[in-house]
Design a protein around this motif. Structure first.
Motif, PDB file in Angstrom:
ATOM      1  N   VAL A  73       1.868  17.497   7.325  1.00 57.54           N
ATOM      2  CA  VAL A  73       1.870  16.728   5.974  1.00 57.54           C
ATOM      3  C   VAL A  73       3.048  15.614   6.035  1.00 57.54           C
ATOM      4  CG1 VAL A  73       1.931  16.714   3.483  1.00 57.54           C
ATOM      5  CG2 VAL A  73       0.747  18.588   4.656  1.00 57.54           C
ATOM      6  N   VAL A  74       2.775  14.443   5.822  1.00 55.86           N
ATOM      7  CA  VAL A  74       3.911  13.540   5.805  1.00 55.86           C
ATOM      8  C   VAL A  74       3.559  12.649   4.671  1.00 55.86           C
ATOM      9  CG1 VAL A  74       4.609  11.236   6.988  1.00 55.86           C
ATOM     10  CG2 VAL A  74       3.573  13.280   8.534  1.00 55.86           C
ATOM     11  N   VAL A  75       4.994  12.406   3.825  1.00 53.50           N
ATOM     12  CA  VAL A  75       4.708  11.572   2.745  1.00 53.50           C
ATOM     13  C   VAL A  75       4.939  10.344   3.040  1.00 53.50           C
ATOM     14  CG1 VAL A  75       6.483  11.192   0.727  1.00 53.50           C
ATOM     15  CG2 VAL A  75       6.076  13.507   1.791  1.00 53.50           C
ATOM     16  N   HIS A  76       4.277   9.279   2.504  1.00 53.41           N
ATOM     17  CA  HIS A  76       4.095   7.980   2.650  1.00 53.41           C
ATOM     18  C   HIS A  76       4.681   7.317   1.368  1.00 53.41           C
ATOM     19  CE1 HIS A  76       2.272   6.846   6.364  1.00 53.41           C
ATOM     20  NE2 HIS A  76       1.957   8.133   6.402  1.00 53.41           N
ATOM     21  N   PRO A  77       5.646   6.326   1.469  1.00 53.90           N
ATOM     22  CA  PRO A  77       6.132   5.584   0.551  1.00 53.90           C
ATOM     23  C   PRO A  77       4.908   4.934  -0.103  1.00 53.90           C
ATOM     24  CG  PRO A  77       7.070   4.864   2.380  1.00 53.90           C
ATOM     25  CD  PRO A  77       6.487   6.086   2.623  1.00 53.90           C
ATOM     26  N   TRP A  78       4.635   4.437  -1.262  1.00 51.80           N
ATOM     27  CA  TRP A  78       3.519   3.647  -1.794  1.00 51.80           C
ATOM     28  C   TRP A  78       4.059   2.321  -2.251  1.00 51.80           C
ATOM     29  CZ3 TRP A  78      -0.606   4.320  -0.075  1.00 51.80           C
ATOM     30  CH2 TRP A  78      -2.170   4.114  -0.822  1.00 51.80           C
ATOM     31  N   PRO A  79       3.377   1.306  -1.697  1.00 54.58           N
ATOM     32  CA  PRO A  79       3.610  -0.051  -2.271  1.00 54.58           C
ATOM     33  C   PRO A  79       3.211  -0.320  -3.567  1.00 54.58           C
ATOM     34  CG  PRO A  79       2.313   0.088  -0.439  1.00 54.58           C
ATOM     35  CD  PRO A  79       2.572   1.279  -0.865  1.00 54.58           C
ATOM     36  N   GLU A  80       3.808  -1.100  -4.359  1.00 54.79           N
ATOM     37  CA  GLU A  80       3.283  -1.493  -5.607  1.00 54.79           C
ATOM     38  C   GLU A  80       2.111  -2.272  -5.767  1.00 54.79           C
ATOM     39  OE1 GLU A  80       5.740  -2.220  -8.805  1.00 54.79           O
ATOM     40  OE2 GLU A  80       7.371  -1.061  -7.882  1.00 54.79           O
ATOM     41  N   TRP A  97      -3.977  -0.818   0.095  1.00 57.16           N
ATOM     42  CA  TRP A  97      -5.052  -0.385   1.120  1.00 57.16           C
ATOM     43  C   TRP A  97      -4.748  -0.680   2.544  1.00 57.16           C
ATOM     44  CZ3 TRP A  97      -9.343   2.020   0.224  1.00 57.16           C
ATOM     45  CH2 TRP A  97      -9.782   2.082  -1.294  1.00 57.16           C
ATOM     46  N   ALA A  98      -3.856  -1.516   2.754  1.00 53.00           N
ATOM     47  CA  ALA A  98      -3.270  -1.818   4.245  1.00 53.00           C
ATOM     48  C   ALA A  98      -2.607  -0.681   4.491  1.00 53.00           C
ATOM     49  CB  ALA A  98      -2.484  -3.127   4.308  1.00 53.00           C
ATOM     50  N   ALA A  99      -1.864   0.024   3.824  1.00 48.29           N
ATOM     51  CA  ALA A  99      -1.077   1.244   4.298  1.00 48.29           C
ATOM     52  C   ALA A  99      -2.106   2.518   4.692  1.00 48.29           C
ATOM     53  CB  ALA A  99      -0.161   1.454   3.160  1.00 48.29           C
ATOM     54  N   VAL A 100      -3.106   2.486   3.793  1.00 44.18           N
ATOM     55  CA  VAL A 100      -4.168   3.502   4.099  1.00 44.18           C
ATOM     56  C   VAL A 100      -4.779   3.376   5.507  1.00 44.18           C
ATOM     57  CG1 VAL A 100      -6.290   4.298   3.325  1.00 44.18           C
ATOM     58  CG2 VAL A 100      -4.594   4.080   1.637  1.00 44.18           C
ATOM     59  N   ARG A 101      -5.056   1.974   5.595  1.00 50.91           N
ATOM     60  CA  ARG A 101      -5.654   1.657   6.790  1.00 50.91           C
ATOM     61  C   ARG A 101      -4.914   1.896   8.150  1.00 50.91           C
ATOM     62  NH1 ARG A 101      -7.574  -2.522   3.618  1.00 50.91           N
ATOM     63  NH2 ARG A 101      -6.043  -4.302   4.506  1.00 50.91           N
ATOM     64  N   THR A 102      -3.584   1.584   7.757  1.00 53.68           N
ATOM     65  CA  THR A 102      -2.658   1.871   8.872  1.00 53.68           C
ATOM     66  C   THR A 102      -2.420   3.284   9.394  1.00 53.68           C
ATOM     67  OG1 THR A 102      -1.381  -0.192   8.414  1.00 53.68           O
ATOM     68  CG2 THR A 102      -0.102   1.500   9.644  1.00 53.68           C
ATOM     69  N   ALA A 103      -2.421   4.245   8.089  1.00 48.97           N
ATOM     70  CA  ALA A 103      -2.474   5.625   8.261  1.00 48.97           C
ATOM     71  C   ALA A 103      -3.415   6.310   8.694  1.00 48.97           C
ATOM     72  CB  ALA A 103      -1.788   6.181   6.910  1.00 48.97           C
ATOM     73  N   VAL A 104      -4.667   5.939   8.306  1.00 52.62           N
ATOM     74  CA  VAL A 104      -5.781   6.676   8.971  1.00 52.62           C
ATOM     75  C   VAL A 104      -6.256   5.963  10.510  1.00 52.62           C
ATOM     76  CG1 VAL A 104      -6.664   7.056   6.854  1.00 52.62           C
ATOM     77  CG2 VAL A 104      -7.686   5.339   7.963  1.00 52.62           C
ATOM     78  N   GLY A 105      -5.598   4.972  10.744  1.00 50.49           N
ATOM     79  CA  GLY A 105      -5.819   4.381  12.026  1.00 50.49           C
ATOM     80  C   GLY A 105      -7.016   3.466  12.014  1.00 50.49           C
ATOM     81  N   GLY A 106      -7.505   2.734  10.859  1.00 44.54           N
ATOM     82  CA  GLY A 106      -8.791   2.060  10.972  1.00 44.54           C
ATOM     83  C   GLY A 106      -9.312   1.643   9.602  1.00 44.54           C
ATOM     84  N   SER A 107     -10.406   1.570   9.632  1.00 44.00           N
ATOM     85  CA  SER A 107     -11.048   1.338   8.195  1.00 44.00           C
ATOM     86  C   SER A 107     -11.190   2.700   7.335  1.00 44.00           C
ATOM     87  CB  SER A 107     -12.580   0.791   8.241  1.00 44.00           C
ATOM     88  OG  SER A 107     -13.418   1.597   8.848  1.00 44.00           O
ATOM     89  N   ALA A 108     -11.214   2.621   6.347  1.00 44.35           N
ATOM     90  CA  ALA A 108     -10.931   3.858   5.485  1.00 44.35           C
ATOM     91  C   ALA A 108     -11.996   3.937   4.375  1.00 44.35           C
ATOM     92  CB  ALA A 108      -9.535   4.087   4.790  1.00 44.35           C
TER      93      ALA A 108
END
Length: 151
Positions: free
Chosen positions: A20-27, A33-44
């Motif tokens: 489990v990795v904590v991610h800072p969350w942009p405002e 959405w870009a952070a989610v795509r980056t974290a999952v490695g593609g479209s989410a």
């Protein structure tokens, strides 16, 4: 931006190995959405398994050969109240509703389930499950117990 105490926490990424990795969350929502795509490695794809959380999974994870995320599958199954009949593949991002931060109690549940699944997987190195059905049952029992114990 990191949230302050009492506010929702930053979002969590559950890796396929259960880390489990904590991610800072942009405002900004577009940045989220870009952070989610980056974290999952593609479209989410976003899915709701708990009324106060969303799971964001890789949109084509199985077809792209990403590993099964057993911890995320167990979490989704427990939150949904049933053994979901499909797997979740690759890293999974857990957020609050509408891409908000995750409440501390749900973040604790995510961590507890991931730890419980890791323990079961470790046990399997010396005592493999009899079959897939038994493996699913064992993982779900450990996940349910971990959420009950952490509540």
């Amino acid at each position: 931006m990191f949230q302050t105490k009492g506010d929702p926490v930053a979002v969590l990424r559950v890796d396929s190995d259960g880390t489990v990795v904590v991610h800072p969350w942009p405002e900004d929502e577009r940045e989220r959405w870009a952070a989610v795509r980056t974290a999952v490695g593609g479209s989410a794809d976003a899915a709701v398994y708990h009324r106060r959380a969303q799971l964001h999974v890789h949109g084509n994870g199985q077809a792209e050969g990403l590993p099964l995320n057993l911890a995320a599958w167990a979490l989704a199954s427990v939150w949904r109240g049933l053994d979901i009949p499909y797997g979740l593949y690759g890293p999974v991002v857990v957020t609050g509703p509408q891409m908000g931060g995750l409440d501390e109690d749900l973040a604790g549940a995510v961590r507890a389930v991931c730890a419980a699944v890791a323990e079961v997987r470790q046990e399997w190195t010396t005592r493999p499950p009899v079959g897939e059905r038994q493996a699913r049952a064992e993982v779900l029992a450990a996940a349910r117990h971990s959420i009950t114990a952490s509540a």
